[in-house]
Design a protein around this motif. Structure first.
Motif, PDB file in Angstrom:
ATOM      1  N   ARG A 267     -55.270  -8.501 -22.427  1.00  0.00           N
ATOM      2  CA  ARG A 267     -54.471  -9.102 -23.280  1.00  0.00           C
ATOM      3  C   ARG A 267     -54.710 -10.520 -23.502  1.00  0.00           C
ATOM      4  N   TRP A 268     -54.767 -11.026 -22.302  1.00  0.00           N
ATOM      5  CA  TRP A 268     -54.975 -12.659 -22.360  1.00  0.00           C
ATOM      6  C   TRP A 268     -56.450 -12.935 -22.765  1.00  0.00           C
ATOM      7  N   LEU A 269     -57.392 -12.121 -22.255  1.00  0.00           N
ATOM      8  CA  LEU A 269     -58.969 -12.514 -22.525  1.00  0.00           C
ATOM      9  C   LEU A 269     -59.028 -12.036 -24.149  1.00  0.00           C
ATOM     10  N   SER A 270     -58.467 -10.858 -24.711  1.00  0.00           N
ATOM     11  CA  SER A 270     -59.072 -10.536 -25.788  1.00  0.00           C
ATOM     12  C   SER A 270     -58.038 -10.636 -26.900  1.00  0.00           C
ATOM     13  N   GLY A 271     -56.906 -10.735 -26.640  1.00  0.00           N
ATOM     14  CA  GLY A 271     -55.780 -10.884 -27.805  1.00  0.00           C
ATOM     15  C   GLY A 271     -55.362  -9.151 -28.210  1.00  0.00           C
ATOM     16  N   PHE A 272     -56.096  -8.393 -27.645  1.00  0.00           N
ATOM     17  CA  PHE A 272     -55.581  -7.004 -28.102  1.00  0.00           C
ATOM     18  C   PHE A 272     -54.581  -6.479 -27.233  1.00  0.00           C
ATOM     19  N   THR A 273     -53.773  -5.911 -28.152  1.00  0.00           N
ATOM     20  CA  THR A 273     -52.075  -5.722 -27.585  1.00  0.00           C
ATOM     21  C   THR A 273     -51.940  -4.317 -27.293  1.00  0.00           C
ATOM     22  N   SER A 274     -52.911  -3.447 -27.374  1.00  0.00           N
ATOM     23  CA  SER A 274     -52.740  -2.188 -26.640  1.00  0.00           C
ATOM     24  C   SER A 274     -53.693  -2.315 -25.435  1.00  0.00           C
ATOM     25  N   ALA A 275     -53.512  -3.238 -24.800  1.00  0.00           N
ATOM     26  CA  ALA A 275     -54.335  -3.785 -23.370  1.00  0.00           C
ATOM     27  C   ALA A 275     -54.326  -2.307 -22.583  1.00  0.00           C
ATOM     28  N   GLU A 276     -53.389  -1.652 -22.453  1.00  0.00           N
ATOM     29  CA  GLU A 276     -53.375  -0.505 -21.554  1.00  0.00           C
ATOM     30  C   GLU A 276     -54.580   0.502 -21.972  1.00  0.00           C
TER      31      GLU A 276
ATOM     32  N   VAL B  83     -62.206  -5.087 -20.600  1.00  0.00           N
ATOM     33  CA  VAL B  83     -63.191  -6.171 -21.157  1.00  0.00           C
ATOM     34  C   VAL B  83     -64.117  -6.280 -20.053  1.00  0.00           C
ATOM     35  N   LEU B  84     -65.404  -6.457 -20.590  1.00  0.00           N
ATOM     36  CA  LEU B  84     -66.514  -6.634 -19.746  1.00  0.00           C
ATOM     37  C   LEU B  84     -67.109  -8.245 -19.921  1.00  0.00           C
ATOM     38  N   VAL B  85     -66.991  -9.099 -18.831  1.00  0.00           N
ATOM     39  CA  VAL B  85     -67.278 -10.456 -19.164  1.00  0.00           C
ATOM     40  C   VAL B  85     -68.543 -10.678 -18.250  1.00  0.00           C
ATOM     41  N   SER B  86     -69.588 -11.061 -18.964  1.00  0.00           N
ATOM     42  CA  SER B  86     -70.822 -11.244 -18.331  1.00  0.00           C
ATOM     43  C   SER B  86     -71.253 -12.614 -18.766  1.00  0.00           C
ATOM     44  N   PRO B  87     -72.189 -13.298 -18.139  1.00  0.00           N
ATOM     45  CA  PRO B  87     -72.747 -14.765 -18.514  1.00  0.00           C
ATOM     46  C   PRO B  87     -73.121 -14.727 -19.806  1.00  0.00           C
ATOM     47  N   ASP B  88     -73.409 -13.788 -20.520  1.00  0.00           N
ATOM     48  CA  ASP B  88     -73.647 -13.873 -22.032  1.00  0.00           C
ATOM     49  C   ASP B  88     -72.508 -13.810 -23.049  1.00  0.00           C
ATOM     50  N   GLY B  89     -71.429 -13.377 -22.522  1.00  0.00           N
ATOM     51  CA  GLY B  89     -70.375 -13.038 -23.442  1.00  0.00           C
ATOM     52  C   GLY B  89     -69.526 -12.038 -22.843  1.00  0.00           C
ATOM     53  N   ALA B  90     -68.589 -11.523 -23.550  1.00  0.00           N
ATOM     54  CA  ALA B  90     -67.678 -10.528 -23.371  1.00  0.00           C
ATOM     55  C   ALA B  90     -67.307  -9.404 -24.335  1.00  0.00           C
ATOM     56  N   THR B  91     -66.968  -8.417 -23.942  1.00  0.00           N
ATOM     57  CA  THR B  91     -66.937  -7.252 -25.012  1.00  0.00           C
ATOM     58  C   THR B  91     -65.667  -6.528 -24.619  1.00  0.00           C
ATOM     59  N   LEU B  92     -65.010  -6.144 -25.692  1.00  0.00           N
ATOM     60  CA  LEU B  92     -63.965  -5.261 -25.644  1.00  0.00           C
ATOM     61  C   LEU B  92     -64.277  -3.710 -25.725  1.00  0.00           C
ATOM     62  N   TYR B  93     -63.898  -2.923 -24.684  1.00  0.00           N
ATOM     63  CA  TYR B  93     -64.007  -1.725 -24.804  1.00  0.00           C
ATOM     64  C   TYR B  93     -62.666  -0.763 -25.120  1.00  0.00           C
ATOM     65  N   THR B  94     -62.633   0.017 -25.920  1.00  0.00           N
ATOM     66  CA  THR B  94     -61.365   0.973 -26.153  1.00  0.00           C
ATOM     67  C   THR B  94     -61.990   2.160 -26.952  1.00  0.00           C
ATOM     68  N   ASP B  95     -61.067   3.028 -27.312  1.00  0.00           N
ATOM     69  CA  ASP B  95     -61.535   4.294 -27.830  1.00  0.00           C
ATOM     70  C   ASP B  95     -61.170   4.231 -29.323  1.00  0.00           C
ATOM     71  N   ALA B  96     -61.504   5.248 -30.125  1.00  0.00           N
ATOM     72  CA  ALA B  96     -61.618   5.445 -31.504  1.00  0.00           C
ATOM     73  C   ALA B  96     -60.336   5.199 -32.126  1.00  0.00           C
ATOM     74  N   ARG B  97     -59.081   5.730 -31.352  1.00  0.00           N
ATOM     75  CA  ARG B  97     -57.745   5.643 -31.921  1.00  0.00           C
ATOM     76  C   ARG B  97     -57.504   4.114 -32.342  1.00  0.00           C
ATOM     77  N   TYR B  98     -58.230   3.113 -31.697  1.00  0.00           N
ATOM     78  CA  TYR B  98     -57.701   1.796 -31.838  1.00  0.00           C
ATOM     79  C   TYR B  98     -58.625   0.817 -32.436  1.00  0.00           C
ATOM     80  N   THR B  99     -59.683   1.651 -33.412  1.00  0.00           N
ATOM     81  CA  THR B  99     -60.689   0.735 -33.930  1.00  0.00           C
ATOM     82  C   THR B  99     -60.348  -0.275 -35.112  1.00  0.00           C
ATOM     83  N   VAL B 100     -59.391  -0.079 -35.844  1.00  0.00           N
ATOM     84  CA  VAL B 100     -58.790  -0.993 -36.733  1.00  0.00           C
ATOM     85  C   VAL B 100     -57.959  -2.121 -35.867  1.00  0.00           C
ATOM     86  N   GLN B 101     -57.229  -1.498 -35.252  1.00  0.00           N
ATOM     87  CA  GLN B 101     -56.229  -2.733 -34.328  1.00  0.00           C
ATOM     88  C   GLN B 101     -57.307  -3.758 -33.505  1.00  0.00           C
ATOM     89  N   ALA B 102     -58.339  -3.133 -32.915  1.00  0.00           N
ATOM     90  CA  ALA B 102     -59.361  -4.000 -32.185  1.00  0.00           C
ATOM     91  C   ALA B 102     -59.793  -5.014 -32.963  1.00  0.00           C
TER      92      ALA B 102
END
Length: 95
Positions: free
Chosen positions: A28-37, A41-60
């Motif tokens: 939640r802190w890194l991404s702002g995504f409130t369904s954090a459970e 989040v994968l953080v690399s030197p080039d950036g970060a990506t939020l991973y979730t499933d299709a139920r949360y497409t719009v919310q993400a």
């Protein structure tokens, strides 16, 4: 300074190539995504990506400025569903 800008030097000093964030409060802190459970989040030197499933497409998309990877279930292997192995055996095509 962004949260990612704060985190990347720490990773570099620790000698870490990437960080998989799974604790809901940290997601939640890194991404702002409130369904954090239901997100990681994968953080690399080039950036970060939020991973979730299709139920949360719009919310993400609405809540996180991070790029998103939306996992989708694999397509069904057959259009015919059976209740059990015995049912499948009994309904098999016969020569």
């Amino acid at each position: 300074m962004s949260k990612m800008d704060q985190l990347r030097p720490v990773l570099g000093r620790a000698g870490v190539d990437a960080l998989w964030v799974s604790a809901p409060a940290n997601v939640r802190w890194l991404s702002g995504f409130t369904s954090a459970e239901d997100g990681k989040v994968l953080v690399s030197p080039d950036g970060a990506t939020l991973y979730t499933d299709a139920r949360y497409t719009v919310q993400a998309q609405e809540e996180s400025s991070l790029p998103q990877y939306i996992a989708r279930p694999p397509p069904p292997t057959s259009t015919r569903r059976t209740r059990c192995a015995a049912c499948a055996w009994a309904s098999r095509p016969r020569a």
